[in-house]
Design an enzyme around this catalytic site. Structure first.
Site, PDB file in Angstrom:
ATOM      1  N   ASP A   1     -12.910  -2.387   1.400  1.00 53.92           N
ATOM      2  CA  ASP A   1     -12.337  -4.015   0.414  1.00 53.92           C
ATOM      3  C   ASP A   1     -13.315  -4.414  -0.559  1.00 53.92           C
ATOM      4  OD1 ASP A   1      -9.602  -4.557   2.231  1.00 53.92           O
ATOM      5  OD2 ASP A   1     -11.107  -5.209   3.775  1.00 53.92           O
TER       6      ASP A   1
ATOM      7  N   THR B   1      -5.246  -3.224   8.154  1.00 55.26           N
ATOM      8  CA  THR B   1      -5.029  -5.404   7.402  1.00 55.26           C
ATOM      9  C   THR B   1      -4.916  -5.712   9.008  1.00 55.26           C
ATOM     10  OG1 THR B   1      -3.977  -6.035   6.389  1.00 55.26           O
ATOM     11  CG2 THR B   1      -2.533  -4.962   7.823  1.00 55.26           C
TER      12      THR B   1
ATOM     13  N   ASN C   1     -17.245 -23.712   3.039  1.00 55.09           N
ATOM     14  CA  ASN C   1     -15.995 -23.098   3.583  1.00 55.09           C
ATOM     15  C   ASN C   1     -15.487 -25.182   4.217  1.00 55.09           C
ATOM     16  OD1 ASN C   1     -13.934 -21.228   5.019  1.00 55.09           O
ATOM     17  ND2 ASN C   1     -15.194 -21.968   6.841  1.00 55.09           N
ATOM     18  N   ARG C   2     -14.164 -25.187   4.279  1.00 59.62           N
ATOM     19  CA  ARG C   2     -13.483 -26.488   5.191  1.00 59.62           C
ATOM     20  C   ARG C   2     -14.629 -26.520   6.571  1.00 59.62           C
ATOM     21  NH1 ARG C   2      -7.496 -25.707   7.368  1.00 59.62           N
ATOM     22  NH2 ARG C   2      -8.941 -24.426   8.590  1.00 59.62           N
TER      23      ARG C   2
ATOM     24  N   SER D   1       0.980  -1.184   0.104  1.00 59.71           N
ATOM     25  CA  SER D   1       0.112  -0.020  -0.306  1.00 59.71           C
ATOM     26  C   SER D   1       0.697   0.854   0.237  1.00 59.71           C
ATOM     27  CB  SER D   1      -0.854  -0.237   1.252  1.00 59.71           C
ATOM     28  OG  SER D   1      -1.956  -1.070   1.557  1.00 59.71           O
TER      29      SER D   1
ATOM     30  N   GLY E   1     -13.196 -13.270   7.490  1.00 61.53           N
ATOM     31  CA  GLY E   1     -13.001 -11.656   6.878  1.00 61.53           C
ATOM     32  C   GLY E   1     -13.328 -11.274   6.014  1.00 61.53           C
TER      33      GLY E   1
ATOM     34  N   GLY F   1      -5.377 -11.301  -6.438  1.00 63.02           N
ATOM     35  CA  GLY F   1      -5.584 -10.063  -5.901  1.00 63.02           C
ATOM     36  C   GLY F   1      -5.461  -8.801  -5.969  1.00 63.02           C
TER      37      GLY F   1
ATOM     38  N   LYS G   1      -8.233  -5.532  11.852  1.00 62.85           N
ATOM     39  CA  LYS G   1      -9.883  -5.470  11.161  1.00 62.85           C
ATOM     40  C   LYS G   1     -11.407  -5.130  12.074  1.00 62.85           C
ATOM     41  CE  LYS G   1      -8.442  -5.818   6.511  1.00 62.85           C
ATOM     42  NZ  LYS G   1      -8.743  -6.437   4.758  1.00 62.85           N
TER      43      LYS G   1
ATOM     44  N   GLU H   1     -19.572 -25.550   9.866  1.00 61.96           N
ATOM     45  CA  GLU H   1     -20.280 -24.343  10.783  1.00 61.96           C
ATOM     46  C   GLU H   1     -20.446 -22.999  10.907  1.00 61.96           C
ATOM     47  OE1 GLU H   1     -17.651 -27.070  12.646  1.00 61.96           O
ATOM     48  OE2 GLU H   1     -19.398 -27.431  11.609  1.00 61.96           O
TER      49      GLU H   1
HETATM   50  P1  ATR Z   1      -9.854 -13.437   6.658  1.00 60.91           P
HETATM   51  O1  ATR Z   1     -10.022 -12.576   7.284  1.00 60.91           O
HETATM   52  O2  ATR Z   1      -8.196 -13.425   4.490  1.00 60.91           O
HETATM   53  O3  ATR Z   1     -10.921 -14.515   4.774  1.00 60.91           O
HETATM   54  P2  ATR Z   1      -9.945 -15.540   8.017  1.00 60.91           P
HETATM   55  O4  ATR Z   1     -10.816 -14.896   8.175  1.00 60.91           O
HETATM   56  O5  ATR Z   1      -8.948 -16.057   9.025  1.00 60.91           O
HETATM   57  O6  ATR Z   1      -8.906 -15.126   7.130  1.00 60.91           O
HETATM   58  O7  ATR Z   1     -10.428 -16.307   7.502  1.00 60.91           O
HETATM   59  C1  ATR Z   1     -10.041 -17.390   6.646  1.00 60.91           C
HETATM   60  C2  ATR Z   1     -10.511 -18.403   5.990  1.00 60.91           C
HETATM   61  O8  ATR Z   1      -9.927 -19.502   5.063  1.00 60.91           O
HETATM   62  C3  ATR Z   1     -11.607 -19.478   6.610  1.00 60.91           C
HETATM   63  O9  ATR Z   1     -12.222 -18.913   5.711  1.00 60.91           O
HETATM   64  C4  ATR Z   1     -10.800 -20.977   6.449  1.00 60.91           C
HETATM   65  O10 ATR Z   1     -11.700 -22.108   6.847  1.00 60.91           O
HETATM   66  P3  ATR Z   1     -11.457 -22.791   8.110  1.00 60.91           P
HETATM   67  O11 ATR Z   1     -12.632 -21.634   8.598  1.00 60.91           O
HETATM   68  O12 ATR Z   1     -12.078 -23.653   8.200  1.00 60.91           O
HETATM   69  O13 ATR Z   1      -9.932 -22.316   9.157  1.00 60.91           O
HETATM   70  C5  ATR Z   1      -9.776 -20.927   5.141  1.00 60.91           C
HETATM   71  N1  ATR Z   1      -8.961 -21.619   5.354  1.00 60.91           N
HETATM   72  C6  ATR Z   1      -7.815 -21.622   5.610  1.00 60.91           C
HETATM   73  N2  ATR Z   1      -6.486 -22.949   5.590  1.00 60.91           N
HETATM   74  C7  ATR Z   1      -7.622 -23.265   5.167  1.00 60.91           C
HETATM   75  C8  ATR Z   1      -7.792 -25.035   3.711  1.00 60.91           C
HETATM   76  N3  ATR Z   1      -6.153 -24.663   4.524  1.00 60.91           N
HETATM   77  N4  ATR Z   1      -7.748 -25.385   3.362  1.00 60.91           N
HETATM   78  C9  ATR Z   1      -9.269 -24.565   3.774  1.00 60.91           C
HETATM   79  N5  ATR Z   1      -9.458 -23.743   3.547  1.00 60.91           N
HETATM   80  C10 ATR Z   1      -8.674 -22.899   4.312  1.00 60.91           C
END
Ligand code: ATR
Length: 276
Positions: A110, A69, A157-158, A23, A136, A239, A73, A161
């Protein structure tokens, strides 16, 4: 930017770590190109002394604003005198402005950065979009997609929930398996950190990407997901443009003028190339 004078206003980006932030590169190009008496610097805030450091920073008369950042945030919200409706909905802020009366205003740019970057490649209006991740960044992305009238938003999402709770908040659909919905999807957005390292296990079977897909990875580089998508003839976007365009919106909030986007973009691309 130079010479720095007694009247020079300070802007910056708070985060941890923040030394590698790009930035300052493009914000300072915008500032000096318009002859604004200001400077934009990285401000590394110790995680364990966040509150004290922010309080101290906000006391500085000539500090007029900063970007926020990872990982601050959400934590920054408690310092606000006013938050924008976007911040209220998304739950996080990336831009702080101190008004001439000394009030602290918080904004989220963002989502606009994401949307403007995506629109340069494909307008999401009336499209089906699959969002990967529920952190986020995903919140800002889903908010942007809702605003731009996407036809349907699917969320994977992984941790299931988290997908379910975000899907409920935004009234969208959580999905179990990416592979099962790919046929119905126009745009795929990766908001997870998967792909930062080349040997990260893939999020889904990338060989199923089709030429009609648009694939947007918010990571600033050509990830394995983007590489595979390109091979399949899909439109792709990383990005870096989103980084620029969120910064452009912050610039407008602080200085009230349109910045020289092309000049800033060239500087950002050059700095990014030199760094990678
Ligand atoms: P950001 O603010 O950049 O979005 P974050 O809030 O920490 O960062 O979110 C990270 C995201 O990446 C989450 O959706 C996380 O999945 P989980 O909710 O299951 O933790 C996802 N993520 C990180 N590592 C991952 C991986 N190895 N495989 C799949 N998803 C992953």
């Amino acid at each position: 930017m130079f010479p720095i004078k007694g009247s020079t206003k300070i802007y910056g980006v708070i985060g941890n770590p923040v030394q590698h932030s790009l930035s300052p590169v493009f914000q300072n190009v915008g500032i000096s190109s318009l002859g604004i008496d200001a400077v934009y610097i990285p401000l590394e805030v110790p995680k364990e002394k966040f509150e004290k450091t922010i309080k101290g920073l906000l006391f500085l008369e000539n500090l007029k604003g900063f970007n926020i950042t990872v990982p601050f945030k959400e934590k920054i919200l408690k310092f606000a005198d006013w938050v924008s409706p976007d911040v209220e909905q998304i739950g996080s802020a990336n831009t702080l402005k101190k008004t001439s009366e000394g009030k602290i205003e918080l904004y989220n740019t963002d989502w606009i950065g994401f949307l403007n970057a995506l629109k340069e490649v494909e307008d999401p209006e009336n499209k089906t979009v699959l969002v990967l991740g529920a952190g986020g960044t995903a919140k800002a992305v889903i908010y942007a997609l809702k605003k731009s009238k996407a036809k349907k938003i699917l969320l994977w999402n992984r941790t299931k929930e988290k997908a379910l709770s975000l899907a409920q908040k935004f009234n969208i659909t959580a999905v179990d398996k990416v592979e099962e919905v790919l046929n119905k999807v126009d745009i795929i957005v990766n908001t997870t950190s998967v792909g930062l390292k080349d040997n990260d296990p893939p999020l889904f079977d990338y060989s199923l990407i089709q030429p009609h897909h648009t694939v947007f990875d918010v990571i600033y580089k050509e990830t394995p997901l983007l590489r595979e998508a390109k091979k399949k003839g899909a439109k792709t976007l990383d990005g870096l443009r989103m980084l620029l365009l969120q910064g452009v919106e912050s610039f407008k909030i602080w200085f009230g003028v349109e910045p020289p986007i092309n000049e800033m973009w060239e500087a950002l691309k050059k700095a990014f190339k030199e760094r990678s």
